[in-house]
Design a protein around this motif. Structure first.
Motif, mmCIF file in Angstrom:
data_model
loop_
_atom_site.group_PDB
_atom_site.id
_atom_site.type_symbol
_atom_site.label_atom_id
_atom_site.label_comp_id
_atom_site.label_asym_id
_atom_site.label_seq_id
_atom_site.Cartn_x
_atom_site.Cartn_y
_atom_site.Cartn_z
ATOM 1 N N ALA A 56 -30.449 -46.220 23.926
ATOM 2 C CA ALA A 56 -31.732 -45.780 23.375
ATOM 3 C C ALA A 56 -32.271 -44.566 24.124
ATOM 4 C CB ALA A 56 -32.737 -46.928 23.428
ATOM 5 N N ILE A 57 -32.135 -44.567 25.444
ATOM 6 C CA ILE A 57 -32.616 -43.437 26.248
ATOM 7 C C ILE A 57 -31.807 -42.179 25.948
ATOM 8 C CG2 ILE A 57 -32.780 -42.545 28.603
ATOM 9 C CD1 ILE A 57 -33.476 -45.397 29.492
ATOM 10 N N LEU A 58 -30.492 -42.331 25.840
ATOM 11 C CA LEU A 58 -29.646 -41.175 25.518
ATOM 12 C C LEU A 58 -30.034 -40.579 24.170
ATOM 13 C CD1 LEU A 58 -26.167 -42.521 26.692
ATOM 14 C CD2 LEU A 58 -27.386 -40.560 27.651
ATOM 15 N N LEU B 274 -23.963 -50.105 33.778
ATOM 16 C CA LEU B 274 -23.999 -49.184 32.638
ATOM 17 C C LEU B 274 -22.618 -48.691 32.227
ATOM 18 C CD1 LEU B 274 -27.155 -47.060 33.567
ATOM 19 C CD2 LEU B 274 -27.004 -49.119 32.146
ATOM 20 N N ALA B 275 -21.587 -49.036 33.006
ATOM 21 C CA ALA B 275 -20.221 -48.672 32.631
ATOM 22 C C ALA B 275 -19.656 -49.609 31.571
ATOM 23 C CB ALA B 275 -19.312 -48.690 33.859
ATOM 24 N N ALA B 276 -20.394 -50.665 31.243
ATOM 25 C CA ALA B 276 -19.990 -51.610 30.189
ATOM 26 C C ALA B 276 -18.686 -52.326 30.520
ATOM 27 C CB ALA B 276 -19.872 -50.902 28.838
ATOM 28 N N LEU C 269 -27.315 -52.076 28.427
ATOM 29 C CA LEU C 269 -26.474 -51.171 27.646
ATOM 30 C C LEU C 269 -27.235 -50.641 26.435
ATOM 31 C CD1 LEU C 269 -23.038 -53.035 27.706
ATOM 32 C CD2 LEU C 269 -23.950 -51.350 29.305
ATOM 33 N N TYR C 270 -27.948 -51.536 25.752
ATOM 34 C CA TYR C 270 -28.750 -51.097 24.611
ATOM 35 C C TYR C 270 -29.827 -50.110 25.068
ATOM 36 C CZ TYR C 270 -26.650 -55.117 22.228
ATOM 37 O OH TYR C 270 -25.768 -56.017 21.688
ATOM 38 N N GLN D 121 -20.141 -60.523 21.384
ATOM 39 C CA GLN D 121 -20.905 -59.381 21.882
ATOM 40 C C GLN D 121 -19.984 -58.292 22.416
ATOM 41 O OE1 GLN D 121 -23.570 -61.009 24.807
ATOM 42 N NE2 GLN D 121 -25.019 -61.777 23.295
ATOM 43 N N VAL D 122 -18.987 -58.691 23.202
ATOM 44 C CA VAL D 122 -18.060 -57.711 23.775
ATOM 45 C C VAL D 122 -17.250 -57.032 22.678
ATOM 46 C CG1 VAL D 122 -16.040 -57.413 25.255
ATOM 47 C CG2 VAL D 122 -17.923 -58.872 26.002
ATOM 48 N N ALA D 123 -16.755 -57.816 21.718
ATOM 49 C CA ALA D 123 -15.973 -57.246 20.621
ATOM 50 C C ALA D 123 -16.822 -56.279 19.795
ATOM 51 C CB ALA D 123 -15.425 -58.362 19.735
#
Length: 214
Positions: free
Chosen positions: A197-199, A115-117, A192-193, A47-49
């Motif tokens: 989506a909002i952006l 949200l900074a991932a 994060l997803y 997932q991170v990669a």
């Protein structure tokens, strides 16, 4: 010296190397991990990669999607997620207890950090506390004695290392007792997803590129 520097900067296949000293430091690399091949990739590593790959692909479109609105979104995103989310809340507030905030404000700032991932709060704080406790040793969460790439980025893609060293994360019990942080840990990628989506819904592809890549 040149051979050692090349080993330090590359060595993508991992494997043990002769001990060598990192240039301009007193740290001695005692052996590198298998960064990519010959190791177990856990779901979280994949997932991170995948997220890293996604963000870097988006970055290629930044010069072609620039608008001042998008730039403003990136700037605000940096202030909220980077300054308030990571530096203030993840680092100073949670990791070092340098200040106290009302719970509603603490959770708000921490959510910006999500949200900074840079991983969920429990994982980030635990790794950082272990880093200070075992700095530059074999139990450091991102120790340079395992090689340059590992200490820079490789540790983020190798959750097995964290499991080997301290699977239960006992140094973050204060966070594990709070429902909010447990939820953030279990649903981390969904946020994060959702942010992406909002952006996209608010400003299309330019907002997605600049909002996620800042």
């Amino acid at each position: 010296m040149m051979r050692k520097l090349l080993v330090l900067l590359s060595n993508s296949n991992g494997g043990n190397q002769d001990n060598y000293k990192i240039p301009f430091s007193n740290v001695v690399v005692i052996g590198t991990r298998n960064y990519f091949w010959g190791r177990k990739w856990r779901n979280v590593d994949i997932q991170v990669a995948s997220w890293f790959l996604f963000v870097h692909i988006l970055a290629l479109f930044a010069p072609f999607t620039f608008t001042w609105d998008s730039f403003f979104i990136a700037f605000i995103g940096y202030l909220l997620t980077g300054i308030l989310g990571i530096t203030l809340s993840y680092h100073r507030l949670l990791s070092h207890h340098s200040l106290k905030l009302p719970k509603w404000l603490e959770y708000t700032f921490v959510y910006f950090g999500v949200l900074a991932a840079q991983r969920d709060p429990i994982s980030w704080v635990s790794a950082h506390r272990y880093h200070h406790q075992y700095v530059d040793t074999n139990k450091d969460a991102h120790s340079p004695i395992n090689g340059f790439w590992f200490s820079h980025m490789g540790w983020l893609l190798d959750s097995g290392y964290m499991v080997e060293k301290y699977a239960d994360r006992k140094n973050a019990e204060d966070l594990k007792k709070q429902t909010f942080y447990i939820i953030m840990q279990k649903t981390y990628m969904l946020h994060l997803y959702g942010c992406g989506a909002i952006l996209y819904a608010c400003g299309g592809f330019p907002y997605l590129v600049w909002g996620m890549v800042w």
